[in-house]
Design a protein around this motif. Sequence first.
Motif, mmCIF file in Angstrom:
data_model
loop_
_atom_site.group_PDB
_atom_site.id
_atom_site.type_symbol
_atom_site.label_atom_id
_atom_site.label_comp_id
_atom_site.label_asym_id
_atom_site.label_seq_id
_atom_site.Cartn_x
_atom_site.Cartn_y
_atom_site.Cartn_z
ATOM 1 N N TYR A 119 0.796 -1.323 -0.162
ATOM 2 C CA TYR A 119 -0.004 0.009 -0.088
ATOM 3 C C TYR A 119 0.927 1.266 -0.048
ATOM 4 C CZ TYR A 119 -3.487 -3.296 1.474
ATOM 5 O OH TYR A 119 -4.503 -4.263 1.597
ATOM 6 N N PHE A 156 -1.967 -3.821 -4.089
ATOM 7 C CA PHE A 156 -2.962 -4.159 -2.844
ATOM 8 C C PHE A 156 -4.071 -4.667 -3.847
ATOM 9 C CE2 PHE A 156 -3.272 0.072 -4.388
ATOM 10 C CZ PHE A 156 -4.890 0.315 -4.582
ATOM 11 N N THR A 190 -5.138 -3.420 9.456
ATOM 12 C CA THR A 190 -3.834 -3.008 9.016
ATOM 13 C C THR A 190 -3.120 -2.156 10.022
ATOM 14 O OG1 THR A 190 -2.659 -1.955 7.171
ATOM 15 C CG2 THR A 190 -4.647 -0.846 8.230
ATOM 16 N N TYR A 213 -3.886 5.657 1.710
ATOM 17 C CA TYR A 213 -3.765 4.693 2.605
ATOM 18 C C TYR A 213 -4.847 3.985 3.003
ATOM 19 C CZ TYR A 213 -1.708 2.055 6.608
ATOM 20 O OH TYR A 213 -1.558 1.031 7.492
ATOM 21 N N HIS A 217 -6.953 0.371 1.391
ATOM 22 C CA HIS A 217 -7.220 -0.650 2.384
ATOM 23 C C HIS A 217 -8.925 -0.879 2.236
ATOM 24 C CE1 HIS A 217 -3.507 -0.141 4.159
ATOM 25 N NE2 HIS A 217 -3.469 -1.514 4.629
ATOM 26 N N LEU A 240 -13.054 -1.787 8.625
ATOM 27 C CA LEU A 240 -11.544 -1.361 8.634
ATOM 28 C C LEU A 240 -11.130 -0.948 9.878
ATOM 29 C CD1 LEU A 240 -8.673 -1.443 7.104
ATOM 30 C CD2 LEU A 240 -9.137 0.745 6.399
ATOM 31 N N TYR A 242 -7.449 -1.050 13.031
ATOM 32 C CA TYR A 242 -5.879 -0.966 12.997
ATOM 33 C C TYR A 242 -5.607 -1.626 14.304
ATOM 34 C CZ TYR A 242 -7.714 2.669 9.484
ATOM 35 O OH TYR A 242 -8.211 2.894 8.575
ATOM 36 N N GLY A 279 -3.588 -5.929 5.678
ATOM 37 C CA GLY A 279 -2.444 -4.941 5.617
ATOM 38 C C GLY A 279 -0.848 -5.504 5.754
#
Length: 375
Positions: A119, A156, A190, A213, A217, A240, A242, A279
């Motif tokens: 990415y 990606f 990710t 970014y 994703h 999504l 993290y 990720g």
Amino acid sequence: MSDQRDPAPYDALLLLSFGGPEGPDDVVPFLENVTRGRGIPTERLKEVGQHYFLFGGVSPINDQCRSLLAAIREDLATAGVDLPVHWGNRNWAPYLTDTLREMVRAGHRRIAVLATSAYASYSGCRQYRENLADALATLEAEGLPLPRVDKLRHYFNHPGFVEPMVEGVLASLSELDDAVRAGAHLAFTTHSIPESAADTSGPVEGHGEGGAYVAQHLDVARLIAGAVRERTGVDHPWELVYQSRSGAPHIPWLEPDIGDHLEALHGKGVPAVVMVPIGFVSDHMEVLYDLDTEAMAKAAELGLPVRRSATVGADPRFAAAVRELLLERAAAERGAAPQRCALGALGPSHDLCPVGCCPARAERPAAAGADSPYA
């Protein structure tokens, strides 16, 4: 998909990765390499390195790179593409500068580079390009001839990267009990980065000068969730999220964190979760510790059934994707207009990072971009 087998003008491919310690004595020196210039005391690095010590001081990333290296070589040979493949790391042996020096001494002058980061972002793209520039500057100071290095585009949304992850989610769903499978949520994970870095992570249509970014994703998450829906007939809710935040508390980083997300889902009565580490290319330490250890412990504490789906690793489809990325770039460098494989809404990424893409905290030269001093 390109059917060409000619890698010209490239005379070698370089697999460029992050690197990791391969024993307890390597952990602190490795972390000193990663954090060089930040003034972090050794005692603090020992604390940070505890998750490596839980695994005998060994990061799995180097063995995973060895497996990917072998898979790429096998795929190229099977496809009749005659090109040597080398491997170098940013932060541990085999070091990038040493590998480039060996390649130059072997006569290589036009090198394609595949980074193990799919990415756009400073840490996932430009920092690799800065390391390439640093290595080239060292070779130049040593009086060696400088090769031309070209970083292959972000992959990606390449089918060879996406399809193995789709199958990984399907396999994880199949491991859940029948009673909770249909209601399972998908948590696409990710690496968290500072919001300021995410906002300047390269141009993407609909997001202006930055925002690539997160947009990239989200595009991959939609692709995988859509494929799962088509193959199972079940529309699994997804988000999504993290992990692996490492910055100062006062600096805003991308959220929510996977641990907080699992708590929130449990509080809503969600019956199960599949964590999907989109990720990450392979099951390196941030997958084994942050997901398989910390997040799984949180899920066990909550009594929430959780599975973690596989990363791409050395899947033969990914190795084939590397070949396709190489040959499409080679054809473009020869002046052709190759077909570029890409799924989703964003299309294939640019070959050359534009000037000002993913700006660094301090101005540093970066190779393999429109602003490269080593064009």
